[in-house]
Design a protein around this motif. Structure first.
Motif, PDB file in Angstrom:
ATOM      1  N   LYS A 294      27.589  40.403  54.452  1.00 33.52           N
ATOM      2  CA  LYS A 294      28.219  40.937  53.247  1.00 33.52           C
ATOM      3  C   LYS A 294      28.385  39.830  52.223  1.00 33.52           C
ATOM      4  CE  LYS A 294      32.083  43.825  51.784  1.00 33.52           C
ATOM      5  NZ  LYS A 294      33.351  44.488  52.207  1.00 33.52           N
ATOM      6  N   CYS A 295      28.005  40.108  50.983  1.00 34.96           N
ATOM      7  CA  CYS A 295      28.124  39.127  49.917  1.00 34.96           C
ATOM      8  C   CYS A 295      29.573  39.029  49.453  1.00 34.96           C
ATOM      9  CB  CYS A 295      27.246  39.514  48.726  1.00 34.96           C
ATOM     10  SG  CYS A 295      25.472  39.329  49.030  1.00 34.96           S
ATOM     11  N   PRO A 296      29.978  37.878  48.886  1.00 41.16           N
ATOM     12  CA  PRO A 296      31.315  37.767  48.301  1.00 41.16           C
ATOM     13  C   PRO A 296      31.495  38.771  47.177  1.00 41.16           C
ATOM     14  CG  PRO A 296      30.294  35.606  48.539  1.00 41.16           C
ATOM     15  CD  PRO A 296      29.228  36.615  48.815  1.00 41.16           C
ATOM     16  N   PRO A 297      32.747  39.185  46.877  1.00 39.06           N
ATOM     17  CA  PRO A 297      32.965  40.169  45.812  1.00 39.06           C
ATOM     18  C   PRO A 297      32.600  39.602  44.444  1.00 39.06           C
ATOM     19  CG  PRO A 297      35.053  39.296  46.603  1.00 39.06           C
ATOM     20  CD  PRO A 297      34.007  38.802  47.543  1.00 39.06           C
ATOM     21  N   CYS A 298      32.105  40.478  43.582  1.00 46.77           N
ATOM     22  CA  CYS A 298      31.710  40.083  42.225  1.00 46.77           C
ATOM     23  C   CYS A 298      32.969  39.891  41.384  1.00 46.77           C
ATOM     24  CB  CYS A 298      30.809  41.146  41.614  1.00 46.77           C
ATOM     25  SG  CYS A 298      30.308  40.783  39.913  1.00 46.77           S
ATOM     26  N   THR A 299      33.097  38.740  40.740  1.00 48.98           N
ATOM     27  CA  THR A 299      34.280  38.424  39.933  1.00 48.98           C
ATOM     28  C   THR A 299      33.980  38.471  38.438  1.00 48.98           C
ATOM     29  OG1 THR A 299      33.749  36.060  40.119  1.00 48.98           O
ATOM     30  CG2 THR A 299      35.244  36.991  41.769  1.00 48.98           C
ATOM     31  N   PHE A 300      32.886  39.049  38.034  1.00 49.67           N
ATOM     32  CA  PHE A 300      32.545  39.140  36.611  1.00 49.67           C
ATOM     33  C   PHE A 300      33.572  40.040  35.915  1.00 49.67           C
ATOM     34  CE2 PHE A 300      30.237  40.605  32.883  1.00 49.67           C
ATOM     35  CZ  PHE A 300      29.632  39.436  32.444  1.00 49.67           C
ATOM     36  N   LEU A 301      34.123  39.581  34.781  1.00 46.67           N
ATOM     37  CA  LEU A 301      35.175  40.314  34.065  1.00 46.67           C
ATOM     38  C   LEU A 301      34.561  41.450  33.273  1.00 46.67           C
ATOM     39  CD1 LEU A 301      37.411  37.362  32.823  1.00 46.67           C
ATOM     40  CD2 LEU A 301      37.633  38.743  34.889  1.00 46.67           C
ATOM     41  N   THR A 302      35.114  42.666  33.491  1.00 49.30           N
ATOM     42  CA  THR A 302      34.596  43.864  32.840  1.00 49.30           C
ATOM     43  C   THR A 302      35.756  44.679  32.263  1.00 49.30           C
ATOM     44  OG1 THR A 302      34.712  45.134  34.899  1.00 49.30           O
ATOM     45  CG2 THR A 302      32.653  43.969  34.449  1.00 49.30           C
ATOM     46  N   GLN A 303      35.426  45.813  31.678  1.00 50.60           N
ATOM     47  CA  GLN A 303      36.409  46.789  31.199  1.00 50.60           C
ATOM     48  C   GLN A 303      36.365  48.012  32.102  1.00 50.60           C
ATOM     49  OE1 GLN A 303      35.495  47.583  27.066  1.00 50.60           O
ATOM     50  NE2 GLN A 303      36.825  45.919  26.353  1.00 50.60           N
ATOM     51  N   LYS A 304      37.527  48.445  32.549  1.00 51.04           N
ATOM     52  CA  LYS A 304      37.593  49.600  33.442  1.00 51.04           C
ATOM     53  C   LYS A 304      38.787  50.471  33.063  1.00 51.04           C
ATOM     54  CE  LYS A 304      35.289  47.786  37.552  1.00 51.04           C
ATOM     55  NZ  LYS A 304      35.330  47.696  39.033  1.00 51.04           N
ATOM     56  N   TRP A 305      38.616  51.775  33.265  1.00 53.24           N
ATOM     57  CA  TRP A 305      39.722  52.713  33.037  1.00 53.24           C
ATOM     58  C   TRP A 305      40.692  52.647  34.206  1.00 53.24           C
ATOM     59  CZ3 TRP A 305      40.860  55.355  28.710  1.00 53.24           C
ATOM     60  CH2 TRP A 305      39.865  55.486  27.738  1.00 53.24           C
ATOM     61  N   CYS A 306      41.956  52.848  33.916  1.00 51.72           N
ATOM     62  CA  CYS A 306      42.958  52.891  34.984  1.00 51.72           C
ATOM     63  C   CYS A 306      42.786  54.182  35.783  1.00 51.72           C
ATOM     64  CB  CYS A 306      44.372  52.801  34.409  1.00 51.72           C
ATOM     65  SG  CYS A 306      44.839  54.186  33.357  1.00 51.72           S
ATOM     66  N   MET A 307      43.489  54.296  36.878  1.00 51.13           N
ATOM     67  CA  MET A 307      43.322  55.461  37.763  1.00 51.13           C
ATOM     68  C   MET A 307      43.716  56.769  37.079  1.00 51.13           C
ATOM     69  SD  MET A 307      44.667  53.934  41.412  1.00 51.13           S
ATOM     70  CE  MET A 307      46.159  53.215  40.701  1.00 51.13           C
ATOM     71  N   GLY A 308      44.690  56.707  36.169  1.00 52.45           N
ATOM     72  CA  GLY A 308      45.129  57.920  35.484  1.00 52.45           C
ATOM     73  C   GLY A 308      44.426  58.168  34.171  1.00 52.45           C
ATOM     74  N   LYS A 309      43.411  57.340  33.835  1.00 59.00           N
ATOM     75  CA  LYS A 309      42.657  57.477  32.582  1.00 59.00           C
ATOM     76  C   LYS A 309      43.573  57.361  31.367  1.00 59.00           C
ATOM     77  CE  LYS A 309      38.835  58.278  34.848  1.00 59.00           C
ATOM     78  NZ  LYS A 309      37.758  57.282  34.884  1.00 59.00           N
ATOM     79  N   HIS A 310      44.598  56.484  31.456  1.00 62.42           N
ATOM     80  CA  HIS A 310      45.508  56.318  30.333  1.00 62.42           C
ATOM     81  C   HIS A 310      44.965  55.328  29.310  1.00 62.42           C
ATOM     82  CE1 HIS A 310      48.340  57.420  33.750  1.00 62.42           C
ATOM     83  NE2 HIS A 310      48.406  58.434  32.928  1.00 62.42           N
TER      84      HIS A 310
END
Length: 586
Positions: A294-310
């Motif tokens: 298993k490869c190490p987790p990707c730490t590239f900074l991105t934009q993501k929606w929160c779980m509640g789509k707020h």
């Protein structure tokens, strides 16, 4: 493999050996190798023939000795029930089946001591035996059976009359000589000392060894994790696995190579090349080639929606999946009346639960909300209203907070008291003399009546603290004339918090305590149109009281002496009454 003729090279492939091992049950799991396969290393649990003892051994131990029930003899008495159903087997642990009962009538031909046949005893009038439980007739002679004691020159015999069972202890004495080479005295005690390996006990009977060497095989897994130690059982760590591979050992991408022979258990070589595996995301790869699956987790900074789509969160590492924004969920619950109050979460708002928030439907009688637990489509239950309401007297001076149900059952308005009547008289008098509300002709506002005696008493203990609090409240009232403003005081003790609550009532501020001890603090809020600074501060009232307090009177005494200078007797001193110079009557 293609090799030169006459070149002595053993040919190996990468497939498992699969040859049958010495146990005859399992197959060799090692890769193709030369020479005989290693003995089977699978640990099996074997039970003895009588079933009283078990042991863990390597597969293939004592092959062919199983009787279908057990695999070895434990040297204990068998103890199984015989076919007669009355006695148990007295032989040492043995394969099945047990011998017939030795007390059966057809097997017993002599008396217990063996000197007289039973046929002669029957002719002399002894009763015949029908079952194994019948006693064997005694001949009445001396038993004469040899006892275990004595020596080779003189054997001791049993001196009892012909009997059944053991002969018992010998009544004679013997002379033992320890200087003889053949005189060996052994006890029945088993040795409890540890062997040299430190893992097993000696367990030998009457042991006289000093080293207690262990005859067992170690059998522990080596560092390679594939093979077991074949050395005699020992202390400390096992030696390095002696087996080796003659294949090249490479990293995952093949850039780094370890050439044969490769010792068993060697890890793949480290590689400085960038990882060339297929990744889940298309972001740039910054980690090196590795041997882990298993490869190490990707730490590239991105934009993501929160779980509640707020909201769309920024600077989130790629490998993070469930992100919470910390805001209330706000999703409509299945009841259709309420919204989820949980913080931003994953999945359904209510899992195997029903909405328990208070009902907001207005009551028919008082207009307050129902406040019962959410009951969906069913009608609101008939309960007493617990809402708090404010009751006022006719003039509006007196105010009291009560529960709605209690207020409706008792009264709806308070009665005015004497102070209300006095205020009403002052109001009419001010109207008659055309006095505005801003003036203070009766010195009511400046009298400090708004400050209670208990507040003054507490303030006298720490005037500096009260002065700082009043400055903060004055600034808050000024800032709150246009909008609602709040100020949070730092954590403090109970007495200081009480002073802030009492001063907040004078200034018309709302005060609430938060948190638990020792970090409990007070937050005051200025409300537009309600908060106002008093004409005189509490600090000013207390300073004025201190300045206006009169000093204590000074006592004066007059000494009367005899006018005659020739007289040596002194007259008594007459004390005049103390004069209070501040006792002035208007």
């Amino acid at each position: 493999h293609t090799v030169r003729c006459g070149q002595a090279i053993s040919v190996h492939c990468s497939n498992p050996c699969e040859n049958v091992l010495n146990c005859g049950r399992h197959r060799c799991a090692e890769l193709c190798h030369g020479g005989p396969c290693q003995p089977c290393r699978i640990i099996l649990n074997q039970v003895c023939y009588c079933g009283s003892t078990s042991r863990d051994v390597l597969c293939g131990t004592d092959i062919g000795k199983s009787d279908g029930f057990g695999d070895f003899g434990c040297l204990k008495i068998c103890g199984k029930d015989l076919k007669c159903g009355n006695h148990t087997c007295s032989q040492v642990c043995h394969p099945q089946p047990c011998q017939p009962c030795p007390r059966l009538p057809q097997l017993v031909r002599c008396c217990p001591c063996g000197q007289t046949p039973l046929s002669q005893l029957l002719e002399l009038g002894s009763s015949g035996r029908k079952t194994c439980m019948d006693p064997v007739p005694s001949c009445g002679k001396v038993c004469g059976k040899p006892l275990p004691c004595g020596s080779l020159d003189f054997i001791h015999t049993c001196e009892k009359r012909c009997h059944e069972g053991d002969c018992g202890p010998c009544s004679r004495t013997s002379m033992l000589f320890q200087n003889k080479a053949d005189a060996t005295f052994m006890c029945d005690k088993r040795c409890n000392k540890k062997r040299l390996c430190g893992r097993h006990k000696c367990n030998e009977i009457c042991c006289v060894d000093k080293e207690h060497k262990c005859p067992l095989i170690c059998g522990r897994k080596l560092r390679c994790g594939l093979h077991r130690c074949e050395e005699p059982c020992h202390r400390g760590n096992c030696q390095t696995c002696w087996q080796a591979s003659f294949d090249e050992l490479t990293c995952h991408c093949g850039a780094s190579v370890i050439y044969p022979p490769v010792p068993c258990g060697t890890r793949p070589p480290e590689c400085t090349q960038t990882c060339a595996r297929v990744h889940e995301c298309d972001h740039p790869v910054y980690h090196s080639c590795h041997s882990e699956d298993k490869c190490p987790p990707c730490t590239f900074l991105t934009q993501k929606w929160c779980m509640g789509k707020h909201e769309l969160r920024s600077n989130i590492p790629c490998h993070l999946v469930d992100i919470s924004c910390g805001l209330p969920c706000g999703a409509t619950l299945p009841c259709g009346m309420h919204r989820c109050q949980r913080l931003c979460h994953k999945g359904e708002c209510l899992v195997d639960e029903v909405c328990k928030q208070p009902c907001t439907i207005s009551r028919a009688d008082c207009g307050h909300p129902c406040m019962a637990p959410c009951h969906l489509s069913s009608p609101c239950p008939v309960t007493a209203c617990k809402a708090k309401i404010e009751l006022q007297c006719e003039c509006g001076r007196r105010k009291e907070i009560m529960i709605c149900s209690e207020a409706s059952s008792t009264y709806q308005r308070l009665e005015c008291d004497e102070e209300c009547s006095a205020l009403e008289r002052r109001k009419r008098l001010a109207e008659a003399f055309h006095i505005s509300d801003d003036s203070d002709p009766f010195n009511v506002r400046s009298s400090g009546s708004k400050f209670s005696d208990s507040l003054k008493e507490d303030a006298r203990k720490d005037l500096k603290f009260v002065s700082d609090i009043e400055k903060e409240m004055e600034a808050l009232v000024e800032a709150g004339k246009n909008s609602k403003k709040s100020h949070c005081f730092p954590p403090m003790n109970r007495d200081h918090r009480r002073i802030i609550h009492d001063l907040a009532q004078v200034y018309g501020l709302e005060s609430v305590s938060y948190d638990s001890e020792p970090k409990r603090n007070v937050v005051v809020t200025a409300v537009r149109g309600k908060s106002i600074c008093p004409p005189t501060t509490l600090t000013g009232v207390l300073e004025k009281e201190i300045q206006s307090r009169p000093p204590p009177p000074i006592p004066h005494h007059r000494h009367q002496t005899d006018k005659n200078p020739g007289s040596s007797n002194l007259q008594k001193i007459a004390k005049e009454p103390v004069i209070d110079y501040f006792d002035v009557q208007d």
